[in-house]
Design an enzyme around this catalytic site. Structure first.
Site, short mmCIF file in Angstrom:
data_model
loop_
_atom_site.label_atom_id
_atom_site.label_comp_id
_atom_site.label_asym_id
_atom_site.label_seq_id
_atom_site.Cartn_x
_atom_site.Cartn_y
_atom_site.Cartn_z
NE ARG A 286 40.25 36.68 38.39
CZ ARG A 286 38.55 36.73 38.87
NH1 ARG A 286 37.96 37.35 38.45
NH2 ARG A 286 38.40 36.18 40.08
CE LYS B 80 37.96 38.79 43.53
NZ LYS B 80 36.87 39.42 42.93
CD GLU C 186 34.57 45.79 39.05
OE1 GLU C 186 35.25 45.74 37.98
OE2 GLU C 186 34.42 45.07 39.37
C1 COI Z 1 33.18 36.83 44.16
O1 COI Z 1 32.02 36.84 43.68
O2 COI Z 1 33.38 35.86 44.36
C2 COI Z 1 33.68 38.61 44.64
O3 COI Z 1 35.13 38.24 44.89
C3 COI Z 1 32.92 39.51 44.74
C4 COI Z 1 32.80 39.66 46.94
C5 COI Z 1 32.66 41.12 47.01
C6 COI Z 1 32.42 39.02 47.40
#
Ligand code: COI
Length: 389
Positions: free
Chosen positions: A134, A236, A272
Site C-alpha cells: 500500500r 494513505k 468511511e
Molecule cells: C491506523 O489505523 O493505523 C491509522 O492509520 C488510522 C490513524 C488515524 C490512527
C-alpha cells in the site's frame, strides 16, 4: 502509570548517547540535494534491554497515546531513487530543512501495523507485506520513490524486535508500528522533493476509542468531505488526515466518537469514518463501501471480508446509500488502530439510529476470529502472520 524512569539514560549503550552529534546526510532522488539539511540521531545496532525490563509498566493504562520507545529505523533515498541500507537509531527528534517537501507541500505517506505478543512470549506481525504494497501504491500517487516490499518488512521487523520490551503481554494491547515516507529534501517551487526519508517508530497501544461501552456513536458529516474523485482518498497520504480534524473536533464536542463521511458529489453514499472503514450487517449479508478511489483499502477491512466469507457470510463491496443505515441490524468499523469496533448509533442531523452490539453479534464473531489469528491463539491457515522472534 508508566514508569519511564526505570530506564535511566545512563543505561544506554555508549554509541547511542551522542544524540547531539548528528550526521549530515546528503544525496537526493531527483537531482542535486547537496544542500539538503536533514539529519538523524546516531545509529545503534543492538538493544541493551531485555523483556524483563518491562515488568513494571502498567499495561492496563494504555490507550492510543504516544509512549516513546527505545529505537526507530531510518533509511534515506539515494540519488538513483534507491533506498540506502537503513539502520536503527535511538528514538528521538529529527532535523529537517524548513524547505522540506513534507513541511511545505505535504509530500508524505504513513502506514500503521501492529506487533502482537503470543502467549509463549514470541512476537507476530500482521500482514506487513500488505502495508508495504500500500505504501508503494501511495508513493506512486504522491511522486515519491518508495522502499521495496523487502526493505519495508525488514525495517518493521527490526523496529519491533529492537523495541520488544514495549510489546504488551498477550491480551493487553500491541506495539503499533508507524512507518513514514516523507519528502525531506528542500523544495521551494511546487515539485517533488529532492530527497526522501523512510522512518519507522513504535508505541505500545490498546483501544483507539475511549468509549466505555465499547460501542461508537457516529455522526454523519454533511458539510465537510474526506475525499473527492481523482483525489488521494484511496492512499494513505498524511494530507488526508489534518482536514478531518475540524469535523472530528466538532463531533467530539457534541459527544460523538467520530464522523462518518459521505461521497462528495451527491452526499448520499457512505465513504468511511476518519480513522477506519465501515460495514453494515443485515441478515447474513455484510456490506461495505467499495474501494473505488476515495476510500482507503484497509488491511483490516480486507482481512475481515475474507474472514466473514470464510464463515459463511455474503459480503458485498458496493455503493451504499445512506438510507440503508436504517435497515441494518449491526454496524461496525475496522482499522489497524481501531481493530473491529461496534457502532452503537449513527446520527444524521436530528435522526438517530441504534444498532445491536455485544454478545452474539457478527461484529464480535469477526473480532474474536481476527484477534485470535493476530495473537496466535487461532491457527493462521492463510499465512497472514509473520513470526519475528
Ligand atoms: C491506523 O489505523 O493505523 C491509522 O492509520 C488510522 C490513524 C488515524 C490512527
Amino acid at each position: 502509570m508508566i514508569h519511564r524512569t526505570l530506564f535511566p539514560r545512563s543505561s544506554w549503550p555508549r554509541s547511542c548517547l551522542s544524540s547531539s552529534s548528528f550526521s549530515k546526510l546528503g544525496g537526493g532522488c531527483h537531482g542535486d540535494a547537496s544542500r539538503a539539511v536533514s539529519s538523524m540521531p546516531e545509529p545503534c545496532r543492538s538493544s541493551p534491554f531485555s523483556d524483563d525490563e518491562s515488568r513494571d509498566i502498567d499495561w492496563d493504562s494504555l490507550g492510543f497515546g504516544l509512549l516513546p520507545t527505545d529505537y526507530m529505523y531510518v533509511m534515506k533515498c539515494s540519488e538513483d531513487e534507491n533506498f540506502e541500507r537503513g539502520q536503527l537509531s535511538r528514538y528521538g527528534n529529527i532535523e529537517l530543512s524548513p524547505a522540506a517537501g513534507v513541511l511545505n507541500y505535504g509530500q508524505g505517506l504513513f502506514e500503521g501495523l501492529k506487533a502482537y505478543r503470543k502467549e509463549d512470549g514470541g512476537l507476530l506481525l500482521f500482514r506487513p507485506h500488505d502495508n508495504a504494497l500500500r505504501m508503494r501504491t501511495g508513493a506512486e500517487r504522491m511522486c515519491m520513490p518508495s522502499p521495496s516490499v523487502e526493505q519495508f518488512v525488514d525495517a518493521v521487523k527490526q523496529t519491533a524486535i529492537a523495541n520488544r520490551r514495549w510489546v504488551p503481554p498477550s491480551g493487553k494491547g500491541s506495539l503499533y508500528l508507524r512507518p513514514l515516507l516523507v519528502g525531506t529534501g528542500p523544495v521551494l517551487g511546487l515539485a517533488p522533493a529532492p530527497e526522501y526519508t523512510f522512518l519507522v517508530y513504535a508505541s505500545p497501544v490498546r483501544n483507539y476509542f475511549k468509549e466505555d461501552s465499547g460501542a461508537l456513536n457516529l455522526y454523519v458529516e454533511t458539510k465537510f468531505d474526506r475525499a473527492s474523485r481523482g483525489g488521494t482518498g484511496g492512499v494513505k497520504t498524511i494530507s488526508n488526515y489534518a482536514p478531518a480534524l475540524k469535523a472530528i473536533t466538532r463531533a467530539k464536542s457534541r459527544g460523538f466518537s467520530d464522523v462518518l463521511y459521505l461521497d462528495s458529489v451527491n452526499k448520499r453514499t457512505l465513504e468511511e469514518v476518519s480513522s477506519c472503514n465501515i460495514f453494515l450487517v443485515k441478515g447474513n449479508v455484510i456490506s461495505t463501501p467499495a474501494t473505488s478511489g476515495t476510500i482507503l483499502p484497509g488491511v483490516t477491512r480486507k482481512s475481515v471480508i475474507d474472514i466473514a466469507r470464510n464463515r459463511g457470510y455474503e459480503v458485498e463491496e458496493r455503493a451504499i446509500d445512506m438510507d440503508e443505515l436504517s435497515d441494518a441490524r449491526e454496524v461496525f468499523c475496522t482499522g489497524t488502530a481501531v481493530g473491529v469496533a461496534p457502532v452503537g448509533s449513527i446520527t444524521c442531523l436530528d435522526k438517530r439510529i441504534e444498532y445491536q452490539t455485544g454478545a452474539g453479534t457478527t461484529c464480535q464473531e469477526l473480532y474474536s476470529t481476527l484477534v485470535g489469528i493476530q495473537t496466535g491463539t487461532t491457527e493462521d491457515k492463510i499465512g497472514w502472520t509473520v513470526e519475528i522472534s
